[in-house]
Design a protein around this motif. Sequence first.
Motif, PDB file in Angstrom:
ATOM      1  N   ILE A  80       0.844  -1.202   0.000  1.00 19.79           N
ATOM      2  CA  ILE A  80       0.000   0.000   0.000  1.00 19.79           C
ATOM      3  C   ILE A  80       0.877   1.249   0.000  1.00 19.79           C
ATOM      4  CG2 ILE A  80      -1.643   1.351   1.377  1.00 19.79           C
ATOM      5  CD1 ILE A  80      -2.865  -1.359   2.261  1.00 19.79           C
ATOM      6  N   GLY A  81       1.895   1.270   0.839  1.00 19.66           N
ATOM      7  CA  GLY A  81       2.809   2.408   0.875  1.00 19.66           C
ATOM      8  C   GLY A  81       3.543   2.597  -0.438  1.00 19.66           C
ATOM      9  N   ALA A  82       3.960   1.501  -1.061  1.00 15.82           N
ATOM     10  CA  ALA A  82       4.676   1.583  -2.337  1.00 15.82           C
ATOM     11  C   ALA A  82       3.757   2.087  -3.442  1.00 15.82           C
ATOM     12  CB  ALA A  82       5.263   0.224  -2.705  1.00 15.82           C
ATOM     13  N   VAL A  83       2.490   1.678  -3.436  1.00 15.70           N
ATOM     14  CA  VAL A  83       1.530   2.170  -4.428  1.00 15.70           C
ATOM     15  C   VAL A  83       1.344   3.673  -4.261  1.00 15.70           C
ATOM     16  CG1 VAL A  83      -0.914   2.134  -5.082  1.00 15.70           C
ATOM     17  CG2 VAL A  83       0.317  -0.006  -4.808  1.00 15.70           C
ATOM     18  N   ILE A  84       1.205   4.125  -3.022  1.00 13.11           N
ATOM     19  CA  ILE A  84       1.062   5.555  -2.755  1.00 13.11           C
ATOM     20  C   ILE A  84       2.317   6.300  -3.213  1.00 13.11           C
ATOM     21  CG2 ILE A  84       0.884   7.291  -0.929  1.00 13.11           C
ATOM     22  CD1 ILE A  84      -0.865   5.221   0.605  1.00 13.11           C
ATOM     23  N   LEU A  85       3.478   5.735  -2.910  1.00 13.78           N
ATOM     24  CA  LEU A  85       4.738   6.362  -3.309  1.00 13.78           C
ATOM     25  C   LEU A  85       4.857   6.440  -4.827  1.00 13.78           C
ATOM     26  CD1 LEU A  85       7.436   7.549  -2.374  1.00 13.78           C
ATOM     27  CD2 LEU A  85       8.360   5.237  -2.431  1.00 13.78           C
ATOM     28  N   LEU A  86       4.514   5.369  -5.538  1.00 14.10           N
ATOM     29  CA  LEU A  86       4.565   5.391  -6.999  1.00 14.10           C
ATOM     30  C   LEU A  86       3.598   6.428  -7.569  1.00 14.10           C
ATOM     31  CD1 LEU A  86       4.840   1.667  -8.095  1.00 14.10           C
ATOM     32  CD2 LEU A  86       6.528   3.467  -8.368  1.00 14.10           C
ATOM     33  N   PHE A  87       2.432   6.540  -6.972  1.00 13.08           N
ATOM     34  CA  PHE A  87       1.458   7.529  -7.408  1.00 13.08           C
ATOM     35  C   PHE A  87       2.042   8.937  -7.285  1.00 13.08           C
ATOM     36  CE2 PHE A  87      -2.120  10.386  -6.484  1.00 13.08           C
ATOM     37  CZ  PHE A  87      -2.847  10.226  -7.657  1.00 13.08           C
ATOM     38  N   ILE A  88       2.660   9.212  -6.142  1.00 13.05           N
ATOM     39  CA  ILE A  88       3.254  10.530  -5.908  1.00 13.05           C
ATOM     40  C   ILE A  88       4.413  10.783  -6.872  1.00 13.05           C
ATOM     41  CG2 ILE A  88       4.565  11.908  -4.244  1.00 13.05           C
ATOM     42  CD1 ILE A  88       2.835  10.552  -2.055  1.00 13.05           C
ATOM     43  N   VAL A  89       5.270   9.782  -7.071  1.00 11.64           N
ATOM     44  CA  VAL A  89       6.414   9.932  -7.982  1.00 11.64           C
ATOM     45  C   VAL A  89       5.931  10.198  -9.404  1.00 11.64           C
ATOM     46  CG1 VAL A  89       8.295   8.644  -9.094  1.00 11.64           C
ATOM     47  CG2 VAL A  89       8.040   8.607  -6.619  1.00 11.64           C
ATOM     48  N   ARG A  90       4.891   9.501  -9.830  1.00 18.81           N
ATOM     49  CA  ARG A  90       4.382   9.705 -11.196  1.00 18.81           C
ATOM     50  C   ARG A  90       3.706  11.058 -11.340  1.00 18.81           C
ATOM     51  NH1 ARG A  90       2.489   3.583 -12.676  1.00 18.81           N
ATOM     52  NH2 ARG A  90       4.601   2.770 -12.685  1.00 18.81           N
ATOM     53  N   LEU A  91       3.094  11.568 -10.289  1.00 18.83           N
ATOM     54  CA  LEU A  91       2.532  12.918 -10.344  1.00 18.83           C
ATOM     55  C   LEU A  91       3.633  13.960 -10.508  1.00 18.83           C
ATOM     56  CD1 LEU A  91      -0.280  13.025  -7.621  1.00 18.83           C
ATOM     57  CD2 LEU A  91      -0.548  13.181 -10.097  1.00 18.83           C
ATOM     58  N   ILE A  92       4.715  13.770  -9.775  1.00 12.12           N
ATOM     59  CA  ILE A  92       5.833  14.714  -9.832  1.00 12.12           C
ATOM     60  C   ILE A  92       6.543  14.623 -11.186  1.00 12.12           C
ATOM     61  CG2 ILE A  92       8.090  15.255  -8.853  1.00 12.12           C
ATOM     62  CD1 ILE A  92       6.924  14.373  -6.128  1.00 12.12           C
ATOM     63  N   LYS A  93       6.640  13.415 -11.719  1.00 11.00           N
ATOM     64  CA  LYS A  93       7.358  13.180 -12.969  1.00 11.00           C
ATOM     65  C   LYS A  93       6.676  13.818 -14.171  1.00 11.00           C
ATOM     66  CE  LYS A  93      10.121   9.316 -14.413  1.00 11.00           C
ATOM     67  NZ  LYS A  93      10.208   7.885 -14.565  1.00 11.00           N
ATOM     68  N   LYS A  94       5.365  14.005 -14.106  1.00 11.15           N
ATOM     69  CA  LYS A  94       4.627  14.562 -15.249  1.00 11.15           C
ATOM     70  C   LYS A  94       4.959  15.965 -15.447  1.00 11.15           C
ATOM     71  CE  LYS A  94       0.648  11.606 -15.424  1.00 11.15           C
ATOM     72  NZ  LYS A  94      -0.751  11.500 -15.422  1.00 11.15           N
TER      73      LYS A  94
END
Length: 79
Positions: A65-79
């Motif tokens: 769950i934490g990794a999914v949240i982290l990936l979501f945040i990283v992909r938001l920043i990456k855009k």
Amino acid sequence: MDLIIFLLIGALAGWLAGVIMKGGGFGLIGDIVVGVLGSFLGGWLLPKLGLSIGGDFGGFITAVIGAVILLFIVRLIKK
């Protein structure tokens, strides 16, 4: 031995988060980093939300769950 198990669980959690988020992943080292950081994030965030999952399997679920949240945040920043 505990460190190896911790890294394997981190890698598995990071890989599974990448599959859930439909991404290509970040390779083995990247998946380990995402899984381990996600484990810390999930372990910090879930109790704040009133959720507590105990046991070894619960720890794995928390890491995912934490990794999914982290990936979501990283992909938001990456855009």
